[in-house]
Motif scaffolding. Structure first.
Motif, PDB file in Angstrom:
ATOM      1  N   ASN A   1      35.382  41.520   5.636  1.00 25.60           N
ATOM      2  CA  ASN A   1      35.177  42.897   6.055  1.00 25.60           C
ATOM      3  C   ASN A   1      34.979  42.998   7.563  1.00 25.60           C
ATOM      4  OD1 ASN A   1      35.434  43.967   3.486  1.00 25.60           O
ATOM      5  ND2 ASN A   1      33.238  44.001   3.083  1.00 25.60           N
ATOM      6  N   GLU A   2      34.329  41.986   8.140  1.00 23.85           N
ATOM      7  CA  GLU A   2      34.119  42.001   9.590  1.00 23.85           C
ATOM      8  C   GLU A   2      35.444  41.996  10.340  1.00 23.85           C
ATOM      9  OE1 GLU A   2      30.579  40.760   7.490  1.00 23.85           O
ATOM     10  OE2 GLU A   2      32.620  39.969   7.431  1.00 23.85           O
TER      11      GLU A   2
ATOM     12  N   ILE B   1      49.660  46.985   1.977  1.00 22.13           N
ATOM     13  CA  ILE B   1      50.779  46.286   1.341  1.00 22.13           C
ATOM     14  C   ILE B   1      50.323  44.918   0.835  1.00 22.13           C
ATOM     15  CG2 ILE B   1      53.117  45.400   1.692  1.00 22.13           C
ATOM     16  CD1 ILE B   1      53.375  47.393   4.030  1.00 22.13           C
ATOM     17  N   GLY B   2      50.496  44.669  -0.458  1.00 17.78           N
ATOM     18  CA  GLY B   2      50.004  43.431  -1.042  1.00 17.78           C
ATOM     19  C   GLY B   2      48.492  43.422  -1.054  1.00 17.78           C
ATOM     20  N   CYS B   3      47.915  44.487  -1.607  1.00 17.32           N
ATOM     21  CA  CYS B   3      46.473  44.734  -1.469  1.00 17.32           C
ATOM     22  C   CYS B   3      45.611  43.786  -2.281  1.00 17.32           C
ATOM     23  CB  CYS B   3      46.167  46.171  -1.871  1.00 17.32           C
ATOM     24  SG  CYS B   3      46.594  46.568  -3.593  1.00 17.32           S
ATOM     25  N   GLY B   4      46.163  43.147  -3.328  1.00 14.48           N
ATOM     26  CA  GLY B   4      45.329  42.336  -4.197  1.00 14.48           C
ATOM     27  C   GLY B   4      44.248  43.190  -4.837  1.00 14.48           C
ATOM     28  N   SER B   5      43.049  42.637  -4.972  1.00 15.41           N
ATOM     29  CA  SER B   5      41.952  43.395  -5.574  1.00 15.41           C
ATOM     30  C   SER B   5      41.258  44.306  -4.575  1.00 15.41           C
ATOM     31  CB  SER B   5      40.938  42.436  -6.215  1.00 15.41           C
ATOM     32  OG  SER B   5      40.444  41.522  -5.256  1.00 15.41           O
ATOM     33  N   GLY B   6      41.720  44.303  -3.320  1.00 16.41           N
ATOM     34  CA  GLY B   6      41.410  45.388  -2.414  1.00 16.41           C
ATOM     35  C   GLY B   6      40.094  45.371  -1.672  1.00 16.41           C
TER      36      GLY B   6
ATOM     37  N   GLU C   1      37.052  48.633   2.273  1.00 19.53           N
ATOM     38  CA  GLU C   1      36.398  48.649   3.578  1.00 19.53           C
ATOM     39  C   GLU C   1      37.055  49.669   4.498  1.00 19.53           C
ATOM     40  OE1 GLU C   1      33.429  47.534   6.292  1.00 19.53           O
ATOM     41  OE2 GLU C   1      33.643  47.330   4.123  1.00 19.53           O
ATOM     42  N   LEU C   2      38.381  49.760   4.462  1.00 21.32           N
ATOM     43  CA  LEU C   2      39.078  50.770   5.262  1.00 21.32           C
ATOM     44  C   LEU C   2      38.640  52.177   4.862  1.00 21.32           C
ATOM     45  CD1 LEU C   2      42.684  49.265   5.301  1.00 21.32           C
ATOM     46  CD2 LEU C   2      41.175  49.532   7.289  1.00 21.32           C
ATOM     47  N   ALA C   3      38.499  52.400   3.567  1.00 22.67           N
ATOM     48  CA  ALA C   3      38.060  53.720   3.101  1.00 22.67           C
ATOM     49  C   ALA C   3      36.642  54.019   3.575  1.00 22.67           C
ATOM     50  CB  ALA C   3      38.150  53.799   1.582  1.00 22.67           C
TER      51      ALA C   3
ATOM     52  N   ASP D   1      44.044  47.319 -11.113  1.00 21.84           N
ATOM     53  CA  ASP D   1      42.982  47.805 -11.997  1.00 21.84           C
ATOM     54  C   ASP D   1      41.610  47.406 -11.452  1.00 21.84           C
ATOM     55  OD1 ASP D   1      44.978  48.795 -13.639  1.00 21.84           O
ATOM     56  OD2 ASP D   1      44.883  47.114 -15.054  1.00 21.84           O
ATOM     57  N   ASP D   2      41.520  46.175 -10.952  1.00 26.06           N
ATOM     58  CA  ASP D   2      40.275  45.692 -10.370  1.00 26.06           C
ATOM     59  C   ASP D   2      39.911  46.528  -9.141  1.00 26.06           C
ATOM     60  OD1 ASP D   2      38.039  44.138  -9.981  1.00 26.06           O
ATOM     61  OD2 ASP D   2      39.106  42.378  -9.236  1.00 26.06           O
ATOM     62  N   LEU D   3      40.916  46.798  -8.303  1.00 33.16           N
ATOM     63  CA  LEU D   3      40.689  47.623  -7.118  1.00 33.16           C
ATOM     64  C   LEU D   3      40.195  49.013  -7.503  1.00 33.16           C
ATOM     65  CD1 LEU D   3      40.903  48.661  -4.228  1.00 33.16           C
ATOM     66  CD2 LEU D   3      43.386  48.703  -4.481  1.00 33.16           C
ATOM     67  N   ALA D   4      40.809  49.607  -8.499  1.00 33.29           N
ATOM     68  CA  ALA D   4      40.400  50.954  -8.918  1.00 33.29           C
ATOM     69  C   ALA D   4      38.944  50.967  -9.383  1.00 33.29           C
ATOM     70  CB  ALA D   4      41.321  51.466 -10.026  1.00 33.29           C
ATOM     71  N   ARG D   5      38.543  49.934 -10.128  1.00 35.33           N
ATOM     72  CA  ARG D   5      37.148  49.847 -10.580  1.00 35.33           C
ATOM     73  C   ARG D   5      36.202  49.677  -9.399  1.00 35.33           C
ATOM     74  NH1 ARG D   5      39.627  46.756 -14.771  1.00 35.33           N
ATOM     75  NH2 ARG D   5      39.262  44.823 -13.610  1.00 35.33           N
ATOM     76  N   ARG D   6      36.559  48.790  -8.481  1.00 31.59           N
ATOM     77  CA  ARG D   6      35.690  48.542  -7.324  1.00 31.59           C
ATOM     78  C   ARG D   6      35.600  49.780  -6.432  1.00 31.59           C
ATOM     79  NH1 ARG D   6      36.865  42.361  -5.171  1.00 31.59           N
ATOM     80  NH2 ARG D   6      37.011  41.347  -7.201  1.00 31.59           N
TER      81      ARG D   6
END
Length: 248
Positions: free
Chosen positions: A21-22, A43-48, A53-55, A74-79
């Motif tokens: 994140n840093e 692009i190619g966000c993985g689990s995000g 952090e950008l949001a 799906d993992d990204l959406a949950r997180r």
């Protein structure tokens, strides 16, 4: 090599590649003159981890997060929902070499640890159409930090990504592809260990059991073990460079 197993073995990890994140915040702080509500494509966000952090650091942004593997999305959406930013992140399952978006749709393209899949120069060229005039492409790419890598490190990279170049040569490719290099910085060793290698290493014993009897899967686990050991011994010779590029 069994691509499905490669994806599965990275499910549930904090990240699917080096970063932090840093580093995400540092790169984003270098973007100037963004609109009040920038449109960002990850692009190619993985689990995000970086998507969320950008949001957080850009509360006016809208982010479209793209990956080929639905469990990552799906993992990204949950997180994202848990972090309270889910309403500003849209997930799209798509391949990064066939992105289903109109030209000039985004103010920022973000690609941490993913451009190598399509190739550095190819990614720069093919993704450029998606940027609005003066838009940014922020990405990490593997580079050499030495002109004389050890035989062990050279052999490893020849096996996994022979296109790796020095940071200066990589920046020159960006310049020749129609981008201004706004900034570049090296990811620290902690960006490799804390959220990527250490969680992956803890999982390797179970992955070995799951891979037993599948030669492709066994080879993938063995390669991950080799990758971690090579970085432990030779990580000062190579790493990720974070490039902040602006479309000309």
């Amino acid at each position: 090599m069994d691509i499905s197993f490669i994806l599965t073995m990275h499910e549930g990890l904090p990240r699917q590649g080096p970063g932090s994140n840093e580093c995400t915040r540092k790169a984003f702080s270098m973007l100037k003159d963004l609109p009040e509500r920038p449109e960002i494509l990850d692009i190619g966000c993985g689990s995000g981890m970086q998507t969320i952090e950008l949001a957080r650091i850009c509360p006016g942004c809208q982010i479209t997060a793209v990956d080929i593997h639905q469990p990552f999305l799906d993992d990204l959406a949950r997180r994202a929902a848990a972090a309270g930013v889910g309403d500003r992140i849209t997930t799209v399952r798509a391949s990064m070499d066939d992105l289903p978006f109109e030209d000039a749709s985004f103010d920022v393209l973000w690609a941490e640890g993913s451009i190598f899949i399509v190739g550095f120069e190819e990614g720069l060229r093919s993704w450029k159409r998606l940027l609005r005039p003066g838009g940014y492409l922020c990405l990490t790419e593997s580079v050499w930090f030495t002109d004389r890598p050890s035989p062990e490190a050279a052999a490893f990279w020849n096996d996994c990504y022979p296109a790796i170049k020095g940071a200066r040569e990589t920046a020159a490719i960006a310049g020749n592809t129609g981008y201004e290099v706004v900034a570049a910085f090296r990811l620290p060793g902690s960006a490799w260990w804390d959220n990527y290698y250490m969680p992956l290493q803890k999982r390797l014993p179970d992955l070995k059991k799951a891979a037993a009897g599948n030669p492709d899967a066994e080879a993938r686990v063995a390669f991950s073990e080799r990758e971690i050991e090579i970085y432990r011994e030779h990580g000062s010779e190579y790493g990720y460079e974070f490039f902040v590029l602006r479309s000309l």
